[in-house]
Write an enzyme that holds these catalytic residues in place. Sequence first.
Site, PDB file in Angstrom:
ATOM      1  N   ASP A   1       0.839  -1.198   0.000  1.00 34.62           N
ATOM      2  CA  ASP A   1       0.000   0.000   0.000  1.00 34.62           C
ATOM      3  C   ASP A   1       0.876   1.251   0.000  1.00 34.62           C
ATOM      4  O   ASP A   1       0.646   2.184  -0.782  1.00 34.62           O
ATOM      5  CB  ASP A   1      -0.916  -0.023   1.222  1.00 34.62           C
ATOM      6  CG  ASP A   1      -1.754   1.226   1.347  1.00 34.62           C
ATOM      7  OD1 ASP A   1      -2.629   1.439   0.488  1.00 34.62           O
ATOM      8  OD2 ASP A   1      -1.535   1.985   2.309  1.00 34.62           O
TER       9      ASP A   1
ATOM     10  N   GLU B   1      -1.756  -5.047  -3.795  1.00 32.28           N
ATOM     11  CA  GLU B   1      -0.825  -4.381  -2.884  1.00 32.28           C
ATOM     12  C   GLU B   1       0.163  -5.374  -2.282  1.00 32.28           C
ATOM     13  O   GLU B   1       1.359  -5.072  -2.150  1.00 32.28           O
ATOM     14  CB  GLU B   1      -1.589  -3.653  -1.785  1.00 32.28           C
ATOM     15  CG  GLU B   1      -2.377  -2.471  -2.307  1.00 32.28           C
ATOM     16  CD  GLU B   1      -3.291  -1.842  -1.283  1.00 32.28           C
ATOM     17  OE1 GLU B   1      -3.687  -0.679  -1.514  1.00 32.28           O
ATOM     18  OE2 GLU B   1      -3.626  -2.489  -0.263  1.00 32.28           O
TER      19      GLU B   1
END
Length: 166
Positions: A44, A116
Site C-alpha cells: 500500500d 498491494e
Amino acid sequence: MSRSYESLQELLGYRFARRELLETALTHRSFSKSNNERLEFLGDAVVDLAVSWRLMERLPEAREGEMSRIRASLVSTEALAPVARELGLGDILRLGKGEEATGGRTKQSLLANTVEAVVGAIYLANGLGQRGEETSGPGTFFPHYEGGDLVGAVHGRRSPTGGDES
C-alpha cells in the site's frame, strides 16, 4: 481462465527468486496464519509512493490537493481490483473454505489488497525502483500500464523533477 504463478510472473515482467514471497502475497488470512497482510501493508505504501512519483513527473503544475485527489482515485479499491482481475490474481489466490464459499475470489477489496501484497513482495525482493536488472525509479513495478489503469500510471524512467535518473 486459470492462471499459474508462472503466467503471473510473465504478466508482471518480473520473476521471483524467492517463490515463498509470491506464495505469501497470494495467501489470504483465511487460509493461513502466514498470510499477505504484512505485504499488503508494505505494498500500500509502495503503490502510494509510486503513484505520487508519477504524478509529480506528469503534472508539474498541479497543486498538492489536486495530486492528492488524483492519487486517491488511482490507488482506490475500484482502481486496483481491475488490475487484479487482469493479472488473474483471484484464480491463484489461496483462500480458506469460508472465504471461498462467500465468493472471495471476486471480492473487490480482497483483489485490491492482493495487488498491494504482490507489490509489497516485489519491493521486499528488490527494493524501490527495481524490476530485475532495470532500475529506474519507484514506478517500475508495473511494466504494462499506459492509459487508464494503475500499472501505466506509475511506470516511468525519469525523476519527479523531470531529470533523468542515474
